[in-house]
Write an enzyme that holds these catalytic residues in place. Structure first.
Site, PDB file in Angstrom:
ATOM      1  CG  PHE A 147      -2.009   0.984   1.201  1.00 38.50           C
ATOM      2  CD1 PHE A 147      -3.111   0.809   0.386  1.00 38.50           C
ATOM      3  CD2 PHE A 147      -1.959   2.117   2.003  1.00 38.50           C
ATOM      4  CE1 PHE A 147      -4.141   1.737   0.362  1.00 38.50           C
ATOM      5  CE2 PHE A 147      -2.975   3.048   1.981  1.00 38.50           C
ATOM      6  CZ  PHE A 147      -4.074   2.857   1.158  1.00 38.50           C
ATOM      7  N   GLY A 148       1.236   1.710  -1.196  1.00 43.72           N
ATOM      8  CA  GLY A 148       2.122   2.867  -1.323  1.00 43.72           C
ATOM      9  C   GLY A 148       1.625   3.836  -2.376  1.00 43.72           C
ATOM     10  CG  PHE A 149      -1.444   4.812  -3.204  1.00 43.97           C
ATOM     11  CD1 PHE A 149      -1.811   4.577  -4.519  1.00 43.97           C
ATOM     12  CD2 PHE A 149      -1.683   3.829  -2.258  1.00 43.97           C
ATOM     13  CE1 PHE A 149      -2.419   3.386  -4.882  1.00 43.97           C
ATOM     14  CE2 PHE A 149      -2.288   2.634  -2.608  1.00 43.97           C
ATOM     15  CZ  PHE A 149      -2.647   2.418  -3.931  1.00 43.97           C
ATOM     16  CG  ASP A 197      -3.022 -16.590  15.281  1.00 46.56           C
ATOM     17  OD1 ASP A 197      -3.555 -17.523  14.645  1.00 46.56           O
ATOM     18  OD2 ASP A 197      -3.443 -16.182  16.374  1.00 46.56           O
ATOM     19  CD  GLN A 201      -1.374  -5.973   5.444  1.00 45.60           C
ATOM     20  OE1 GLN A 201      -2.136  -6.792   4.949  1.00 45.60           O
ATOM     21  NE2 GLN A 201      -0.409  -5.392   4.754  1.00 45.60           N
ATOM     22  CG  HIS A 204       5.392  -1.728   1.113  1.00 45.42           C
ATOM     23  ND1 HIS A 204       5.053  -0.879   0.092  1.00 45.42           N
ATOM     24  CD2 HIS A 204       5.374  -0.962   2.223  1.00 45.42           C
ATOM     25  CE1 HIS A 204       4.842   0.326   0.543  1.00 45.42           C
ATOM     26  NE2 HIS A 204       5.033   0.301   1.849  1.00 45.42           N
ATOM     27  CG  ASN A 205       9.614  -1.873   1.500  1.00 41.91           C
ATOM     28  OD1 ASN A 205       9.921  -2.475   0.478  1.00 41.91           O
ATOM     29  ND2 ASN A 205       8.925  -0.741   1.487  1.00 41.91           N
ATOM     30  CB  SER A 223       9.842   0.582   5.809  1.00 39.91           C
ATOM     31  OG  SER A 223       9.568   0.728   4.433  1.00 39.91           O
ATOM     32  CG  HIS A 241       9.772   4.178   7.628  1.00 34.84           C
ATOM     33  ND1 HIS A 241      10.693   3.839   6.671  1.00 34.84           N
ATOM     34  CD2 HIS A 241       8.650   4.566   6.954  1.00 34.84           C
ATOM     35  CE1 HIS A 241      10.183   4.030   5.464  1.00 34.84           C
ATOM     36  NE2 HIS A 241       8.936   4.470   5.603  1.00 34.84           N
TER      37      HIS A 241
END
Length: 291
Positions: A147-149, A197, A201, A204-205, A223, A241
């Site tokens: 999910f990157g926008f 489990d 979710q 990414h990274n 990240s 991050h």
């Protein structure tokens, strides 16, 4: 005698008519395969050829001998692997010895699955490698876009490229309906012997170390870096991050908003050492009673 002649004549006519119709249908399917259903579909109208022991349709798919599933002829599959009916293995994938792939699962292009790994029903694997002796339960999705926008100079929402992969270690278990996104600037990694489990979710990274335990409904933003032997209680959230050091345990419903470097137990929102969090809870409880 006249009746016998008439019967023989009618039989010959029927045979000629049947042969003519069969040839016409065959010619039509060969010349116009797109006129019936989708082009070169898996129906009986598809143009097929025989290659080895299995029929190959025009898209290059065959039926696997052990389980009845479908695989692309360019995939490399060990003979002891089981691909159940309804499962599909796409081009250039590698499936190791004694792998079991359940019905409805889709193994995407160039996916690698290590030996003795068990994959449940309706699993979707793409852009990933899976190690040996893993268990992937029903409904898991691995390797889809993260999910990157971002908003460009014209005020339009644009998608960030998600071009990298997911790497799953050895002896990893992933619960039902868990999602693990592919990387954008580094691969998403799940370390050896980590157990995840249901309904987790992983963005990414993300890098998760060895021998970690993630309980149900944990959410890890993009990240994040997690060390070894980390335990996350149910519904723990970790912001993007952030780094969590090795041998950290987080109580259920905790939220990590900054780096945790020292091993130990943490809880609360934001997550703090467990002893301090318990004191906060006790003070709040006492204050509520006085009111």
């Amino acid at each position: 005698m006249e009746i016998l002649v008439r019967r023989l004549a009618s039989t010959d006519v029927a045979r000629c008519l049947s042969t003519s119709l069969t040839r016409s249908a065959s010619n039509f399917r060969t010349r116009f395969p797109s006129q019936i259903g989708s082009l070169c579909s898996f129906s009986h109208f598809s143009v097929t050829s025989v290659e080895g022991d299995a029929a190959v349709n025009c898209l290059g798919f065959r039926t696997w001998h052990n389980g009845g599933g479908t695989f692309h002829h360019s995939a490399c599959i060990e003979p002891t692997a089981v691909i159940e009916v309804g499962a599909v293995v796409h081009a250039k994938s590698v499936v190791g010895a004694s792998v079991h792939i359940g019905s409805g699962s889709v193994i995407g292009h160039a996916v690698t699955i290590g030996q003795s790994t068990k994959i449940g029903f309706n699993v979707a694997l793409s852009n990933c490698t899976v190690g040996d002796f893993c268990v992937i339960h029903n409904g898991v999705c691995i390797g889809q876009d993260g999910f990157g926008f971002f908003v460009n100079e014209h005020g339009t929402m644009k998608k960030k490229p998600q071009m990298l992969n997911v790497k799953i270690g050895t002896n990893v278990e992933i619960g039902s309906n868990t999602c693990i996104d592919r990387g954008s600037w580094r691969d998403t990694v799940i370390g050896n012997n980590t157990k995840i489990d249901n309904l987790v979710q992983i963005g990414h990274n993300v890098i998760i170390g060895d021998c970690c335990m993630l309980c149900g409904q944990v959410g890890i933003a993009g990240s994040v870096t997690i060390g070894d032997y980390v335990t996350l209680g149910g519904r723990v959230a970790i912001r993007d991050h952030v780094s969590v050091g090795s041998k950290v345990r987080l109580a259920a419903l905790s939220c990590v908003t900054k780096d945790i470097k020292e091993p130990g137990d943490y809880g609360g929102f934001p997550a703090i050492p467990i002893s301090a969090w318990r004191r906060q809870v006790a003070k709040h409880s006492q204050a509520s009673r006085k009111k």
